[in-house]
Design a protein around this motif. Structure first.
Motif, PDB file in Angstrom:
ATOM      1  N   ALA A 169       2.505  -0.054 -17.382  1.00 12.26           N
ATOM      2  CA  ALA A 169       2.158   1.279 -16.908  1.00 12.26           C
ATOM      3  C   ALA A 169       2.829   1.527 -15.557  1.00 12.26           C
ATOM      4  CB  ALA A 169       0.640   1.411 -16.777  1.00 12.26           C
ATOM      5  N   VAL A 170       3.533   2.639 -15.457  1.00 11.89           N
ATOM      6  CA  VAL A 170       4.198   3.022 -14.218  1.00 11.89           C
ATOM      7  C   VAL A 170       3.914   4.500 -13.982  1.00 11.89           C
ATOM      8  CG1 VAL A 170       6.050   1.306 -14.433  1.00 11.89           C
ATOM      9  CG2 VAL A 170       6.342   3.582 -15.430  1.00 11.89           C
ATOM     10  N   PRO A 171       4.098   4.978 -12.747  1.00 12.25           N
ATOM     11  CA  PRO A 171       3.878   6.405 -12.491  1.00 12.25           C
ATOM     12  C   PRO A 171       4.957   7.251 -13.169  1.00 12.25           C
ATOM     13  CG  PRO A 171       3.845   5.116 -10.452  1.00 12.25           C
ATOM     14  CD  PRO A 171       4.388   4.225 -11.512  1.00 12.25           C
ATOM     15  N   GLY A 172       4.548   8.349 -13.753  1.00 11.46           N
ATOM     16  CA  GLY A 172       5.473   9.301 -14.348  1.00 11.46           C
ATOM     17  C   GLY A 172       5.087  10.713 -13.956  1.00 11.46           C
ATOM     18  N   LEU A 173       5.807  11.686 -14.496  1.00  7.90           N
ATOM     19  CA  LEU A 173       5.548  13.085 -14.173  1.00  7.90           C
ATOM     20  C   LEU A 173       5.145  13.859 -15.414  1.00  7.90           C
ATOM     21  CD1 LEU A 173       8.508  14.006 -11.773  1.00  7.90           C
ATOM     22  CD2 LEU A 173       6.081  14.022 -11.189  1.00  7.90           C
ATOM     23  N   ALA A 174       4.268  14.847 -15.239  1.00  8.79           N
ATOM     24  CA  ALA A 174       3.978  15.781 -16.307  1.00  8.79           C
ATOM     25  C   ALA A 174       5.256  16.538 -16.652  1.00  8.79           C
ATOM     26  CB  ALA A 174       2.880  16.757 -15.875  1.00  8.79           C
ATOM     27  N   PRO A 175       5.452  16.916 -17.923  1.00  8.24           N
ATOM     28  CA  PRO A 175       6.707  17.571 -18.320  1.00  8.24           C
ATOM     29  C   PRO A 175       7.037  18.812 -17.500  1.00  8.24           C
ATOM     30  CG  PRO A 175       5.427  16.971 -20.254  1.00  8.24           C
ATOM     31  CD  PRO A 175       4.553  16.699 -19.068  1.00  8.24           C
ATOM     32  N   GLY A 181       0.799  -1.221   0.000  1.00 11.03           N
ATOM     33  CA  GLY A 181       0.000   0.000   0.000  1.00 11.03           C
ATOM     34  C   GLY A 181       0.824   1.261   0.000  1.00 11.03           C
ATOM     35  N   VAL A 182       2.080   1.160  -0.457  1.00 11.10           N
ATOM     36  CA  VAL A 182       2.983   2.304  -0.467  1.00 11.10           C
ATOM     37  C   VAL A 182       3.072   2.857  -1.885  1.00 11.10           C
ATOM     38  CG1 VAL A 182       5.374   3.075  -0.134  1.00 11.10           C
ATOM     39  CG2 VAL A 182       4.335   1.468   1.482  1.00 11.10           C
ATOM     40  N   ALA A 183       2.701   4.108  -2.053  1.00 13.88           N
ATOM     41  CA  ALA A 183       2.834   4.765  -3.351  1.00 13.88           C
ATOM     42  C   ALA A 183       4.296   5.166  -3.561  1.00 13.88           C
ATOM     43  CB  ALA A 183       1.943   5.995  -3.420  1.00 13.88           C
ATOM     44  N   ALA A 184       4.801   4.944  -4.770  1.00 14.14           N
ATOM     45  CA  ALA A 184       6.192   5.282  -5.091  1.00 14.14           C
ATOM     46  C   ALA A 184       6.236   5.905  -6.478  1.00 14.14           C
ATOM     47  CB  ALA A 184       7.083   4.038  -5.037  1.00 14.14           C
ATOM     48  N   LEU A 185       6.998   6.982  -6.597  1.00 18.54           N
ATOM     49  CA  LEU A 185       7.106   7.717  -7.855  1.00 18.54           C
ATOM     50  C   LEU A 185       8.549   7.660  -8.350  1.00 18.54           C
ATOM     51  CD1 LEU A 185       6.023   9.673 -10.008  1.00 18.54           C
ATOM     52  CD2 LEU A 185       6.438  11.547  -8.392  1.00 18.54           C
ATOM     53  N   PRO A 186       8.825   7.013  -9.475  1.00 23.09           N
ATOM     54  CA  PRO A 186      10.197   6.968  -9.993  1.00 23.09           C
ATOM     55  C   PRO A 186      10.699   8.366 -10.365  1.00 23.09           C
ATOM     56  CG  PRO A 186       8.829   5.288 -11.041  1.00 23.09           C
ATOM     57  CD  PRO A 186       7.910   6.193 -10.289  1.00 23.09           C
ATOM     58  N   LEU A 187      11.930   8.653  -9.974  1.00 24.62           N
ATOM     59  CA  LEU A 187      12.589   9.906 -10.314  1.00 24.62           C
ATOM     60  C   LEU A 187      13.804   9.582 -11.177  1.00 24.62           C
ATOM     61  CD1 LEU A 187      12.608  11.529  -6.757  1.00 24.62           C
ATOM     62  CD2 LEU A 187      10.968  11.994  -8.595  1.00 24.62           C
ATOM     63  N   LYS A 188      13.922  10.242 -12.330  1.00 20.08           N
ATOM     64  CA  LYS A 188      15.061   9.991 -13.226  1.00 20.08           C
ATOM     65  C   LYS A 188      15.090   8.505 -13.630  1.00 20.08           C
ATOM     66  CE  LYS A 188      17.937  11.427 -10.145  1.00 20.08           C
ATOM     67  NZ  LYS A 188      19.269  11.569  -9.556  1.00 20.08           N
ATOM     68  N   GLY A 189      16.280   7.968 -13.816  1.00 18.32           N
ATOM     69  CA  GLY A 189      16.469   6.547 -14.059  1.00 18.32           C
ATOM     70  C   GLY A 189      15.744   5.998 -15.279  1.00 18.32           C
ATOM     71  N   PRO A 190      15.338   4.708 -15.228  1.00 19.84           N
ATOM     72  CA  PRO A 190      14.766   4.029 -16.403  1.00 19.84           C
ATOM     73  C   PRO A 190      13.527   4.698 -16.976  1.00 19.84           C
ATOM     74  CG  PRO A 190      15.374   2.425 -14.712  1.00 19.84           C
ATOM     75  CD  PRO A 190      15.514   3.781 -14.083  1.00 19.84           C
ATOM     76  N   ARG A 198       1.143  15.759  -7.117  1.00 17.47           N
ATOM     77  CA  ARG A 198      -0.076  16.249  -7.780  1.00 17.47           C
ATOM     78  C   ARG A 198       0.024  16.166  -9.302  1.00 17.47           C
ATOM     79  NH1 ARG A 198       0.244  20.371  -3.699  1.00 17.47           N
ATOM     80  NH2 ARG A 198       1.192  21.799  -5.212  1.00 17.47           N
ATOM     81  N   SER A 199       1.232  15.971  -9.816  1.00 23.51           N
ATOM     82  CA  SER A 199       1.399  15.970 -11.274  1.00 23.51           C
ATOM     83  C   SER A 199       1.685  14.571 -11.820  1.00 23.51           C
ATOM     84  CB  SER A 199       2.529  16.916 -11.673  1.00 23.51           C
ATOM     85  OG  SER A 199       3.778  16.395 -11.278  1.00 23.51           O
ATOM     86  N   VAL A 200       1.454  13.540 -11.024  1.00 19.35           N
ATOM     87  CA  VAL A 200       1.700  12.170 -11.484  1.00 19.35           C
ATOM     88  C   VAL A 200       0.752  11.835 -12.632  1.00 19.35           C
ATOM     89  CG1 VAL A 200       1.562   9.736 -10.845  1.00 19.35           C
ATOM     90  CG2 VAL A 200       2.559  11.389  -9.262  1.00 19.35           C
ATOM     91  N   ARG A 201       1.315  11.220 -13.659  1.00 21.29           N
ATOM     92  CA  ARG A 201       0.505  10.750 -14.778  1.00 21.29           C
ATOM     93  C   ARG A 201       1.105   9.442 -15.289  1.00 21.29           C
ATOM     94  NH1 ARG A 201       1.651  14.685 -19.948  1.00 21.29           N
ATOM     95  NH2 ARG A 201       3.548  13.663 -20.681  1.00 21.29           N
ATOM     96  N   PRO A 202       0.336   8.628 -15.988  1.00 22.41           N
ATOM     97  CA  PRO A 202       0.848   7.317 -16.427  1.00 22.41           C
ATOM     98  C   PRO A 202       2.016   7.448 -17.400  1.00 22.41           C
ATOM     99  CG  PRO A 202      -1.547   7.411 -16.591  1.00 22.41           C
ATOM    100  CD  PRO A 202      -1.080   8.805 -16.335  1.00 22.41           C
ATOM    101  N   ALA A 203       3.005   6.582 -17.214  1.00 15.04           N
ATOM    102  CA  ALA A 203       4.127   6.445 -18.141  1.00 15.04           C
ATOM    103  C   ALA A 203       4.252   4.973 -18.487  1.00 15.04           C
ATOM    104  CB  ALA A 203       5.413   6.967 -17.508  1.00 15.04           C
ATOM    105  N   SER A 204       5.124   4.684 -19.421  1.00 17.16           N
ATOM    106  CA  SER A 204       5.276   3.293 -19.869  1.00 17.16           C
ATOM    107  C   SER A 204       6.725   2.859 -19.729  1.00 17.16           C
ATOM    108  CB  SER A 204       4.825   3.147 -21.319  1.00 17.16           C
ATOM    109  OG  SER A 204       5.006   1.826 -21.777  1.00 17.16           O
ATOM    110  N   LEU A 205       6.916   1.648 -19.230  1.00 18.15           N
ATOM    111  CA  LEU A 205       8.248   1.079 -19.101  1.00 18.15           C
ATOM    112  C   LEU A 205       8.170  -0.408 -19.420  1.00 18.15           C
ATOM    113  CD1 LEU A 205      11.200   1.661 -18.232  1.00 18.15           C
ATOM    114  CD2 LEU A 205      10.565   0.959 -15.929  1.00 18.15           C
ATOM    115  N   GLU A 206       8.834  -0.809 -20.474  1.00 18.91           N
ATOM    116  CA  GLU A 206       8.818  -2.205 -20.896  1.00 18.91           C
ATOM    117  C   GLU A 206       7.398  -2.737 -21.056  1.00 18.91           C
ATOM    118  OE1 GLU A 206      11.544  -4.204 -21.686  1.00 18.91           O
ATOM    119  OE2 GLU A 206      12.588  -2.271 -21.616  1.00 18.91           O
TER     120      GLU A 206
END
Length: 400
Positions: free
Chosen positions: A230-236, A118-127, A219-227
């Motif tokens: 769907a993973v969390p991403g950021l608005a530009p 139940g832990v939300a996590a937002l990838p920063l940089k990286g893949p 507040r700016s999390v939006r769907p991104a794609s990795l392999e």
């Protein structure tokens, strides 16, 4: 090594001594790090001026653009590249691809682990950033996985990752989580066979002039794609804010970070919204600096009005010149204690400047790793840090 004039100067560079005195090696790396189509003729001319290929490859690896250099050299088909240098570049590209796949798998597994808790996590940089901005994610190397987690969830995240074999440094494991949260803004956990995971709950340490509220990112999390997942991403706009603050915090010591900005600039359609996000976070100046550097060095497509605003700022042009001089160094130089003075110059308010200098005396993770104190004695970390810093820099000044 003495700086040498670069062979090809872009339009507008002729009036800038910073560009004219750049070593040929840095001129090559700039051409490779740009976001637009490769100028193969210009790159071939630049490669013919390289005298020290070891210095060029060392700098490419330091700046995180060795894989980009490999692709560019292959496309340029230059006879100036020695065989051993070409082999080293191929190996760098291959290793970056392997490391990227390794980190990608680790990130997806960790996101699954945290989700079950139940832990939300937002990838920063990286893949995730590499997949979003680069045609081949292997072109942007990473060393670990950075995740933003809510402060309230750090204990649960550490517990969940521990079940998967991740652990804190043994010297930090003895420290209670509330102490870690009070002293630091992030913590690294490692796995014997896995990738390092850097958990962040704040954007920067206390006292940093541009330490904005992480809720701006949440507040700016939006769907991104990795392999294909769907993973969390950021608005530009929020991604731009985070990357520019991160780059300024570390004195823009890696050309790859400006390459990220140059590529991200191509995805931003509403520049007014982007600057509003920066201003709302109190970070307009580091964002302007990052955009000016990416525009001047890597031809980032930034609107003229923003570049003019940066040029009219009382400190940004001077800060930009300092960054360019440091990026021009062969061999490269890492940011050190001077990054504090750099960010103090960027801060507008005297109170923010004073807080940033005062933060140098606040306890850090280094003190926690050496000395484990109960919460009731946490205040003793302050005199311990002062004594440690005094010893460290006394020895440095003495040449030891």
């Amino acid at each position: 090594m003495l700086a040498r004039d670069t062979p090809a100067v872009r339009h507008g560079e002729s009036e800038s001594p910073d560009f004219l005195t750049m070593p040929a090696e840095i001129a090559v790396l700039r051409r490779c790090a740009r976001a637009g189509p490769l100028d193969t003729a210009g790159l071939r001319s630049a490669l013919e001026c390289v005298e020290d290929w070891t210095a060029l490859l060392d700098a490419a690896e330091h700046h995180g653009v060795a894989a980009l250099l490999h692709i560019a050299v292959e496309e340029a088909r230059s006879d100036a590249v020695p065989a051993d240098a070409a082999l080293r570049l191929r190996n760098a590209h291959r290793e970056s691809a392997k490391r990227g796949l390794f980190l990608c798998a680790a990130l997806l597994a960790v996101l699954d682990t945290l989700q079950t808790e139940g832990v939300a996590a937002l990838p920063l940089k990286g893949p995730v950033l590499a997949a979003a901005l680069y045609p081949d994610p292997a072109l942007r190397p990473s060393s670990d996985v950075d995740l933003l987690v809510h402060r309230r969830d750090i204990a649960a995240a550490l517990h969940a990752l521990a079940r998967d074999g991740y652990a804190l440094d043994s010297r930090l494991a003895r420290i209670r989580v509330p102490t870690l949260l009070a002293v630091n803004c992030e913590v690294l956990v490692r796995h014997p066979q896995g990738a390092p995971i850097d958990l962040h709950w704040e954007i920067a340490q206390r006292g940093f002039p541009f330490r904005f509220d992480p809720d701006v990112l949440w507040r700016s999390v939006r769907p991104a794609s990795l392999e294909g997942r769907a993973v969390p991403g950021l608005a530009p706009e929020s991604q731009l804010l985070f990357l520019c603050v991160h780059g300024a915090k570390h004195l823009w010591s890696h050309l790859m970070w400006l390459g990220d900005i140059a590529r991200l600039a191509r995805t931003i359609s509403d520049w007014d919204a982007a600057m509003d996000v920066a201003a709302g976070a109190g970070c307009a100046r580091p964002v302007l600096l990052g955009l000016k550097l990416a525009h001047d060095l890597l031809d980032a497509p930034v609107p003229a009005a923003i570049i003019e605003r940066a040029a009219a700022d009382p400190v940004i042009p001077s800060l930009a010149r300092d960054v360019v001089r440091r990026l021009s160094c062969i061999p490269p130089v890492e940011a050190g204690i001077e990054d504090t003075a750099f960010n103090v110059r960027m801060a507008k308010r005297r109170w923010d400047k004073a807080k940033h200098y005062a933060a140098l005396l606040a306890p850090s993770q280094a003190e926690l790793q050496v000395l484990a104190l109960p919460p009731s004695l946490r205040g003793l970390y302050y005199p311990f840090r002062i004594a440690r810093l005094a010893t460290k820099y006394t020895m440095k000044l003495a040449g030891r």
